[in-house]
Design an enzyme around this catalytic site. Structure first.
Site, mmCIF file in Angstrom:
data_model
loop_
_atom_site.group_PDB
_atom_site.id
_atom_site.type_symbol
_atom_site.label_atom_id
_atom_site.label_comp_id
_atom_site.label_asym_id
_atom_site.label_seq_id
_atom_site.Cartn_x
_atom_site.Cartn_y
_atom_site.Cartn_z
ATOM 1 N N GLY A 58 46.172 15.860 6.935
ATOM 2 C CA GLY A 58 46.362 14.194 6.685
ATOM 3 C C GLY A 58 45.410 14.154 6.151
ATOM 4 N N CYS A 59 44.534 15.192 5.690
ATOM 5 C CA CYS A 59 42.593 14.741 4.690
ATOM 6 C C CYS A 59 43.354 15.426 3.378
ATOM 7 C CB CYS A 59 41.729 16.232 5.648
ATOM 8 S SG CYS A 59 41.405 15.489 7.875
#
Length: 152
Positions: A58-59
């Site tokens: 998710g980064c």
């Protein structure tokens, strides 16, 4: 506010110091320079810990997070190590580690890291991708802590 610094883990700037310094810095550019400085002070993660299992999903930037806990304890003291390939994100990792590292697993659930970032004047200027990455790091840490508390 509850005392947030139970234990100062090696190499991390104490959270109270980060909060005080952010309050002193009026300009957004000064705050971002300070965040990058915190990232430069972050101990480097060994290459062997930069694995797919340790990568935070998710980064947008690459972020790795290693969790350490005394598995024999019912409410272990948890420490975290982190790394990123991006300067600003590395600084955000340093702040996240200062917030959570050295806390008991049961205490981590009650810490509102995003509120702390907001009060430091750091969250409102993050891009949507960086804010999502920050949320992903916090979620990963809270999930790791919840696993340790749920063992009972």
């Amino acid at each position: 506010m509850r005392r947030m610094d139970q234990k100062n883990t090696t190499g991390l700037t104490p959270l109270a110091e980060i909060i005080d310094n952010c309050a002193f810095l009026d300009d957004w550019q000064d705050r971002m320079s300070y965040v990058m400085e915190l990232g430069r002070k972050l101990p480097e993660m060994p290459e062997s810990d930069r694995t797919a299992d340790n990568k935070v999903q998710g980064c947008a930037s690459q972020v790795w997070l290693v969790t350490r806990a005394d598995e024999a304890s019912e409410d272990p003291l948890m420490t975290f190590e982190g790394e990123s390939d991006a300067h600003i994100v590395r600084g955000l990792v340093a702040i996240v580690l200062s917030i959570f590292s050295g806390k008991r697993a049961s205490d981590i659930a009650g810490i509102d890291a995003l509120d702390l970032f907001g009060r430091m004047g750091l969250i409102e200027y993050l891009t949507a991708q960086r804010a999502n990455g920050l949320r992903s790091m916090v979620k990963r840490i809270k999930d790791e802590a919840a696993l340790r508390v749920a063992r009972d």
